[in-house]
Design an enzyme around this catalytic site. Structure first.
Site, PDB file in Angstrom:
ATOM      1  N   TYR A 160       0.838  -1.206   0.000  1.00 27.64           N
ATOM      2  CA  TYR A 160       0.000   0.000   0.000  1.00 27.64           C
ATOM      3  C   TYR A 160       0.872   1.255   0.000  1.00 27.64           C
ATOM      4  O   TYR A 160       0.640   2.184  -0.775  1.00 27.64           O
ATOM      5  CB  TYR A 160      -0.918  -0.015   1.213  1.00 27.64           C
ATOM      6  CG  TYR A 160      -1.871   1.147   1.288  1.00 27.64           C
ATOM      7  CD1 TYR A 160      -3.000   1.190   0.474  1.00 27.64           C
ATOM      8  CD2 TYR A 160      -1.648   2.200   2.169  1.00 27.64           C
ATOM      9  CE1 TYR A 160      -3.879   2.261   0.545  1.00 27.64           C
ATOM     10  CE2 TYR A 160      -2.519   3.267   2.246  1.00 27.64           C
ATOM     11  CZ  TYR A 160      -3.635   3.299   1.427  1.00 27.64           C
ATOM     12  OH  TYR A 160      -4.504   4.362   1.493  1.00 27.64           O
ATOM     13  N   LYS A 212       0.871   4.104  -3.134  1.00 30.33           N
ATOM     14  CA  LYS A 212       0.540   5.507  -2.887  1.00 30.33           C
ATOM     15  C   LYS A 212       1.768   6.404  -3.057  1.00 30.33           C
ATOM     16  O   LYS A 212       1.670   7.533  -3.544  1.00 30.33           O
ATOM     17  CB  LYS A 212      -0.043   5.666  -1.481  1.00 30.33           C
ATOM     18  CG  LYS A 212      -1.422   5.046  -1.310  1.00 30.33           C
ATOM     19  CD  LYS A 212      -2.451   5.723  -2.200  1.00 30.33           C
ATOM     20  CE  LYS A 212      -3.857   5.254  -1.899  1.00 30.33           C
ATOM     21  NZ  LYS A 212      -4.889   5.951  -2.707  1.00 30.33           N
TER      22      LYS A 212
END
Length: 267
Positions: free
Chosen positions: A142, A146
């Site tokens: 994650y 991002k």
């Protein structure tokens, strides 16, 4: 004339809060969902869109432009969480997460740029994450997806200067939304060497979301950015310590910062 806004993933959580807030402020808002039929009572229209499907993206963007003859603001909010030891996360789940969090926004951006270039105006806001500024344990995929979007925006900003199109990142910290329910969680395997630390970290992450900030703070931040003539490249929204953690990463030696993170997650 009311500005026309497209919010991907606008049916719940932060996206819903932003859509309702901007609608109340007089914007013409369109949200999206993979299952728009579930949101008949939304305060703004919810259209069908999957950021992993280029055909549907182009169709939805064309539908909005045909109705409104313009598209002023695009908020790339649709995203997916993922947790687990990197060693144990299936490759297809890693690729799926990047397809949603990184390639998805790219697909949307490519679809809207021709109209914005035609208008010689436009603003694209990419919703990233404070987690994208650091490699977090058991959230590494994650963080990477991002973080990649943060860097992509920096490059895009320079490439779009000639067209009067602005782009920025807004990185939220932990907010009280349903993101945890939609995450991919690598299973806690009984024979895994990561069972105990991953289990403890997973519990802590869910507690952070449950006690997170009000999503309306993100709505207010986005509204302020829309009304800023020349937005900065990066904005952070969240509790003080979450934002300050980025500052600490810049000024502390790597090993000390790493130790702080491990202490935070009881590793």
């Amino acid at each position: 004339m009311s500005k026309v806004v497209l919010i991907t993933g606008g049916s719940s959580g932060i996206g819903k809060s932003m859509g309702e807030f901007l609608t109340e402020k007089g914007f013409k808002v369109y949200g999206t969902s993979r299952n728009p039929e579930k949101y008949q009572n939304s305060k703004f229209p919810i259209l069908s869109l999957d950021v992993k499907d280029n055909v549907i993206i182009k169709q939805t963007v064309s539908e909005i432009i045909s109705k409104e003859n313009r598209l002023d603001v695009v908020i790339n909010n649709a995203g997916a969480g993922i947790t687990g030891p990197i060693e144990e996360i299936p490759e297809e789940e890693i690729k799926n997460n990047f397809d949603t969090n990184f390639f998805g926004p790219i697909n949307v951006i490519k679809a809207v740029l021709p109209q914005m270039r035609k208008q010689h105006s436009g603003l694209i806001i990419n919703i990233t994450s404070i987690a994208g500024y650091m490699g977090l344990p058991y959230r590494g995929v994650y963080s990477a997806s991002k973080g990649a979007l943060e860097l992509l925006t920096e490059a895009f900003r320079m490439e779009l200067k000639d067209f009067n199109i602005e782009m920025t990142n807004v990185a939220p910290g932990d907010f009280a939304t349903n993101i945890a329910a939609g995450r991919y969680h690598a299973p806690l395997l009984d024979d895994s060497p990561y069972k105990k630390p991953y289990g403890n970290t997973l519990k802590l992450m869910n507690e952070h979301v449950d006690s997170g900030s009000n999503p309306n703070l993100m709505a207010e931040a986005v509204y302020s950015i829309i009304n800023t003539p020349k937005p900065k490249g990066h904005y952070k929204v969240g509790e003080f310590m979450q934002k300050f953690s980025i500052v600490l990463k810049r000024i502390l030696p790597d090993k000390i910062y790493e130790k702080l993170l491990m202490n935070h997650y009881n590793l």
